[in-house]
Scaffold this motif. Structure first.
Motif, PDB file in Angstrom:
ATOM      1  N   LYS A  69       0.721  -1.004  -0.055  1.00  0.00           N
ATOM      2  CA  LYS A  69      -0.274   0.040   0.059  1.00  0.00           C
ATOM      3  C   LYS A  69       0.716   1.057  -0.204  1.00  0.00           C
ATOM      4  O   LYS A  69       0.516   2.269  -0.794  1.00  0.00           O
ATOM      5  CB  LYS A  69      -0.978  -0.034   1.257  1.00  0.00           C
ATOM      6  CG  LYS A  69      -1.329   1.218   1.366  1.00  0.00           C
ATOM      7  CD  LYS A  69      -2.861   1.586   0.572  1.00  0.00           C
ATOM      8  CE  LYS A  69      -3.490   2.734   0.715  1.00  0.00           C
ATOM      9  NZ  LYS A  69      -4.386   3.198  -0.467  1.00  0.00           N
ATOM     10  N   GLN A  70       1.966   1.319   0.759  1.00  0.00           N
ATOM     11  CA  GLN A  70       2.788   2.389   0.924  1.00  0.00           C
ATOM     12  C   GLN A  70       3.851   2.422   0.080  1.00  0.00           C
ATOM     13  O   GLN A  70       4.466   3.529  -0.013  1.00  0.00           O
ATOM     14  CB  GLN A  70       3.347   2.268   2.453  1.00  0.00           C
ATOM     15  CG  GLN A  70       2.207   2.368   3.585  1.00  0.00           C
ATOM     16  CD  GLN A  70       2.774   2.349   4.756  1.00  0.00           C
ATOM     17  OE1 GLN A  70       3.700   2.002   5.201  1.00  0.00           O
ATOM     18  NE2 GLN A  70       2.131   3.183   5.661  1.00  0.00           N
ATOM     19  N   ASN A  71       4.077   1.644  -0.669  1.00  0.00           N
ATOM     20  CA  ASN A  71       5.181   1.815  -1.876  1.00  0.00           C
ATOM     21  C   ASN A  71       4.745   1.103  -3.093  1.00  0.00           C
ATOM     22  O   ASN A  71       3.681   0.387  -3.347  1.00  0.00           O
ATOM     23  CB  ASN A  71       6.364   0.799  -1.393  1.00  0.00           C
ATOM     24  CG  ASN A  71       6.825   1.563  -0.196  1.00  0.00           C
ATOM     25  OD1 ASN A  71       7.680   2.254   0.004  1.00  0.00           O
ATOM     26  ND2 ASN A  71       6.418   0.728   1.121  1.00  0.00           N
ATOM     27  N   PRO A  72       5.574   1.479  -4.410  1.00  0.00           N
ATOM     28  CA  PRO A  72       5.275   0.990  -5.410  1.00  0.00           C
ATOM     29  C   PRO A  72       5.517  -0.505  -5.631  1.00  0.00           C
ATOM     30  O   PRO A  72       6.217  -1.005  -4.906  1.00  0.00           O
ATOM     31  CB  PRO A  72       6.064   1.689  -6.461  1.00  0.00           C
ATOM     32  CG  PRO A  72       7.285   2.100  -5.568  1.00  0.00           C
ATOM     33  CD  PRO A  72       6.596   2.492  -4.156  1.00  0.00           C
ATOM     34  N   VAL A  73       4.550  -1.187  -6.104  1.00  0.00           N
ATOM     35  CA  VAL A  73       4.849  -2.582  -6.421  1.00  0.00           C
ATOM     36  C   VAL A  73       5.410  -3.034  -7.673  1.00  0.00           C
ATOM     37  O   VAL A  73       5.753  -4.136  -7.938  1.00  0.00           O
ATOM     38  CB  VAL A  73       3.337  -3.544  -6.357  1.00  0.00           C
ATOM     39  CG1 VAL A  73       3.026  -3.254  -4.929  1.00  0.00           C
ATOM     40  CG2 VAL A  73       2.725  -3.104  -7.408  1.00  0.00           C
ATOM     41  N   ASP A  74       5.678  -1.932  -8.681  1.00  0.00           N
ATOM     42  CA  ASP A  74       6.649  -2.126  -9.504  1.00  0.00           C
ATOM     43  C   ASP A  74       7.837  -1.449  -9.596  1.00  0.00           C
ATOM     44  O   ASP A  74       7.793  -0.134  -9.367  1.00  0.00           O
ATOM     45  CB  ASP A  74       5.801  -1.680 -10.781  1.00  0.00           C
ATOM     46  CG  ASP A  74       4.445  -2.474 -10.848  1.00  0.00           C
ATOM     47  OD1 ASP A  74       3.460  -1.883 -11.068  1.00  0.00           O
ATOM     48  OD2 ASP A  74       4.640  -3.481 -11.027  1.00  0.00           O
ATOM     49  N   PRO A  75       8.827  -1.762 -10.202  1.00  0.00           N
ATOM     50  CA  PRO A  75       9.158  -3.048 -10.552  1.00  0.00           C
ATOM     51  C   PRO A  75       9.070  -3.887  -9.310  1.00  0.00           C
ATOM     52  O   PRO A  75       9.648  -3.450  -8.190  1.00  0.00           O
ATOM     53  CB  PRO A  75      10.631  -3.152 -11.237  1.00  0.00           C
ATOM     54  CG  PRO A  75      11.286  -1.962 -10.416  1.00  0.00           C
ATOM     55  CD  PRO A  75      10.374  -0.847 -10.189  1.00  0.00           C
ATOM     56  N   PRO A  76       9.139  -5.342  -9.459  1.00  0.00           N
ATOM     57  CA  PRO A  76       8.686  -6.287  -8.237  1.00  0.00           C
ATOM     58  C   PRO A  76      10.049  -6.240  -7.645  1.00  0.00           C
ATOM     59  O   PRO A  76      10.131  -6.358  -6.215  1.00  0.00           O
ATOM     60  CB  PRO A  76       8.426  -7.544  -8.986  1.00  0.00           C
ATOM     61  CG  PRO A  76       8.696  -7.529 -10.383  1.00  0.00           C
ATOM     62  CD  PRO A  76       8.573  -6.078 -10.640  1.00  0.00           C
ATOM     63  N   GLU A  77      11.289  -5.988  -8.179  1.00  0.00           N
ATOM     64  CA  GLU A  77      12.601  -5.871  -7.705  1.00  0.00           C
ATOM     65  C   GLU A  77      12.821  -4.998  -6.609  1.00  0.00           C
ATOM     66  O   GLU A  77      13.339  -5.229  -5.559  1.00  0.00           O
ATOM     67  CB  GLU A  77      13.566  -5.801  -8.661  1.00  0.00           C
ATOM     68  CG  GLU A  77      13.979  -7.257  -9.508  1.00  0.00           C
ATOM     69  CD  GLU A  77      13.106  -6.977 -10.804  1.00  0.00           C
ATOM     70  OE1 GLU A  77      12.164  -6.106 -10.821  1.00  0.00           O
ATOM     71  OE2 GLU A  77      13.196  -7.698 -11.784  1.00  0.00           O
ATOM     72  N   LEU A  78      12.066  -3.612  -6.835  1.00  0.00           N
ATOM     73  CA  LEU A  78      12.148  -2.716  -5.793  1.00  0.00           C
ATOM     74  C   LEU A  78      11.412  -2.982  -4.614  1.00  0.00           C
ATOM     75  O   LEU A  78      11.386  -2.670  -3.601  1.00  0.00           O
ATOM     76  CB  LEU A  78      11.734  -1.412  -6.380  1.00  0.00           C
ATOM     77  CG  LEU A  78      11.615   0.038  -5.506  1.00  0.00           C
ATOM     78  CD1 LEU A  78      13.063   0.152  -4.932  1.00  0.00           C
ATOM     79  CD2 LEU A  78      11.220   1.210  -6.322  1.00  0.00           C
ATOM     80  N   ILE A 197      18.898   1.036  -5.681  1.00  0.00           N
ATOM     81  CA  ILE A 197      17.848   0.135  -6.192  1.00  0.00           C
ATOM     82  C   ILE A 197      16.936   0.919  -6.961  1.00  0.00           C
ATOM     83  O   ILE A 197      16.447   1.004  -8.200  1.00  0.00           O
ATOM     84  CB  ILE A 197      17.165  -0.841  -5.553  1.00  0.00           C
ATOM     85  CG1 ILE A 197      18.100  -1.933  -4.911  1.00  0.00           C
ATOM     86  CG2 ILE A 197      15.848  -1.820  -6.331  1.00  0.00           C
ATOM     87  CD1 ILE A 197      17.706  -2.675  -3.848  1.00  0.00           C
ATOM     88  N   ARG A 198      16.288   1.838  -6.375  1.00  0.00           N
ATOM     89  CA  ARG A 198      15.306   2.917  -6.851  1.00  0.00           C
ATOM     90  C   ARG A 198      15.954   3.785  -7.867  1.00  0.00           C
ATOM     91  O   ARG A 198      15.315   4.019  -9.040  1.00  0.00           O
ATOM     92  CB  ARG A 198      14.729   3.840  -5.586  1.00  0.00           C
ATOM     93  CG  ARG A 198      13.509   4.599  -5.967  1.00  0.00           C
ATOM     94  CD  ARG A 198      13.210   5.492  -4.862  1.00  0.00           C
ATOM     95  NE  ARG A 198      12.307   4.686  -3.824  1.00  0.00           N
ATOM     96  CZ  ARG A 198      12.624   4.345  -2.527  1.00  0.00           C
ATOM     97  NH1 ARG A 198      13.736   4.705  -2.303  1.00  0.00           N
ATOM     98  NH2 ARG A 198      11.810   3.891  -1.840  1.00  0.00           N
ATOM     99  N   SER A 199      16.854   4.389  -7.855  1.00  0.00           N
ATOM    100  CA  SER A 199      17.581   5.115  -8.808  1.00  0.00           C
ATOM    101  C   SER A 199      17.956   4.377 -10.040  1.00  0.00           C
ATOM    102  O   SER A 199      17.920   4.909 -11.299  1.00  0.00           O
ATOM    103  CB  SER A 199      18.760   5.882  -8.319  1.00  0.00           C
ATOM    104  OG  SER A 199      19.809   4.844  -8.012  1.00  0.00           O
ATOM    105  N   ASN A 200      17.917   3.066  -9.905  1.00  0.00           N
ATOM    106  CA  ASN A 200      18.278   1.977 -11.230  1.00  0.00           C
ATOM    107  C   ASN A 200      17.109   1.305 -11.479  1.00  0.00           C
ATOM    108  O   ASN A 200      17.195   0.364 -12.351  1.00  0.00           O
ATOM    109  CB  ASN A 200      19.556   1.200 -10.552  1.00  0.00           C
ATOM    110  CG  ASN A 200      20.193   0.726 -11.943  1.00  0.00           C
ATOM    111  OD1 ASN A 200      20.193   1.270 -13.044  1.00  0.00           O
ATOM    112  ND2 ASN A 200      20.906  -0.417 -11.829  1.00  0.00           N
ATOM    113  N   ALA A 201      15.880   1.755 -10.940  1.00  0.00           N
ATOM    114  CA  ALA A 201      14.607   0.882 -11.046  1.00  0.00           C
ATOM    115  C   ALA A 201      14.514   0.320 -12.677  1.00  0.00           C
ATOM    116  O   ALA A 201      13.873  -0.373 -12.886  1.00  0.00           O
ATOM    117  CB  ALA A 201      13.368   1.589 -10.428  1.00  0.00           C
ATOM    118  N   ALA A 202      14.590   1.425 -13.580  1.00  0.00           N
ATOM    119  CA  ALA A 202      14.160   1.386 -15.050  1.00  0.00           C
ATOM    120  C   ALA A 202      14.820   0.069 -15.683  1.00  0.00           C
ATOM    121  O   ALA A 202      14.218  -0.842 -16.570  1.00  0.00           O
ATOM    122  CB  ALA A 202      14.555   2.658 -15.896  1.00  0.00           C
TER     123      ALA A 202
END
Ligand SMILES: O=c1[nH]c(=O)c2nn[nH]c2[nH]1
Length: 295
Positions: A69-78, A197-202
């Motif tokens: 709920k509190q975070n993105p679920v995509d990408p699943p790695e993040l 991880i977040r900055s490399n999410a793409a």
């Protein structure tokens, strides 16, 4: 006796999340099945019936939903990394968390050639999976996976020149059906922080799409000498295309299609170059595995 290893948590936690984009009036859905297991100073809950160190598996399940709920679920790695890091961060006696995510397919439906704003279909049992381990002071080990992609080619596959002895009956073939269910997994170089991880999410979505396209292209185009030879080419290409990946593993069952000899029926030719009708086999099946790393 002594406890050599232990981890516990909640498995088969089904999570669905919708993203509603007011600007485009388009909704996007993600459905996943999550397993989250904890490691730490939990020995006495096994050896002394002491439940005080136990973060209940129900609490783990609740945390999976709250984190979604509190975070993105995509990408699943993040999402997996955020979830895994939560437990050793909040509970000093939990030192590691192992998160396994299976993302199920909901492909947007094209209606009259246009992507529908909120309708989707399950086009295959294929899934996108992620395994994240976070260990305090060691950071994140992340593996991404393409699983259950069922493919078949009706020619362009051979298998000959293999070892023969008194145990061998298999005939050599220069033209066979090749069918397999692709499990492809790539392991990323270790990440130390969520921010990295977040900055490399793409890179995670891009690599998943590239690995899937590479798998399908090489499967289709390779004049396959064997499952082994073709899967190695897939691994080489993914490694060459993805500097952030340090190993690629494939597991390919060989789902056999046997010729049906019909010559007993009025001399009906249905073998070798005349073969058209085959018997797909449920088992036994070949199973070919490899792990490929950089030189
Ligand atoms: O591609 C193949 N690899 C093998 O190792 C094998 N063994 N039987 N058929 C086979 N096909």
């Amino acid at each position: 006796a002594s406890l050599a290893a232990a981890r516990y948590g909640k498995d088969n936690v089904r999570v669905y999340k919708v993203h509603r984009d007011e600007k485009t009036n388009t909704q996007t859905v993600t459905e996943m099945t999550v397993c989250c297991l904890l490691e730490g100073d939990i020995e006495t809950s096994y050896t002394k019936a002491d439940n005080s160190p136990v973060v209940a598996t129900d609490t783990v399940k609740n945390t999976i939903y709250i984190t979604a709920k509190q975070n993105p679920v995509d990408p699943p790695e993040l999402y997996g990394a955020i979830l895994a890091a939560h437990f050793p961060t909040k509970y000093s006696h939990i030192h590691a968390a192992h998160v396994n995510i299976i993302v199920h397919r909901w492909t947007r439906i094209n209606v009259d050639g246009k992507p529908h704003p909120h309708s989707f279909l399950r086009d295959g049992a294929e899934t996108r999976n992620v395994e994240v381990t976070f260990r305090r002071n060691e950071g994140f080990t992340i593996s991404s996976k393409l699983a259950g992609l069922l493919v078949l080619k009706s020619t362009g596959s051979a298998f000959h020149g293999f070892h023969r002895d008194e145990y061998t009956t298999l005939k050599e073939t220069w033209d066979r059906i090749l069918s397999t269910e692709v499990d492809s997994q790539w392991t990323w170089k270790r990440y130390q922080t969520i921010d990295q991880i977040r900055s490399n999410a793409a890179v995670f979505d891009r690599t998943f799409d590239a690995a899937r396209n590479t798998t399908l292209k090489i499967f289709a185009e390779d004049d396959s000498a064997s499952v082994q030879a073709t899967m190695y080419k897939m691994c080489e290409k993914i490694l060459a295309d993805t500097p952030g990946v340090e190993a690629v593993e494939y597991t390919l069952p060989n789902k056999h299609y046997f010729e049906v000899d019909l010559s007993w029926h009025k001399g009906l030719k249905n073998t070798g170059k005349d073969a058209e009708v085959y018997a797909p086999q449920s088992g036994p099946n070949g199973l070919i595995k490899c792990r490929v790393v950089r030189k």
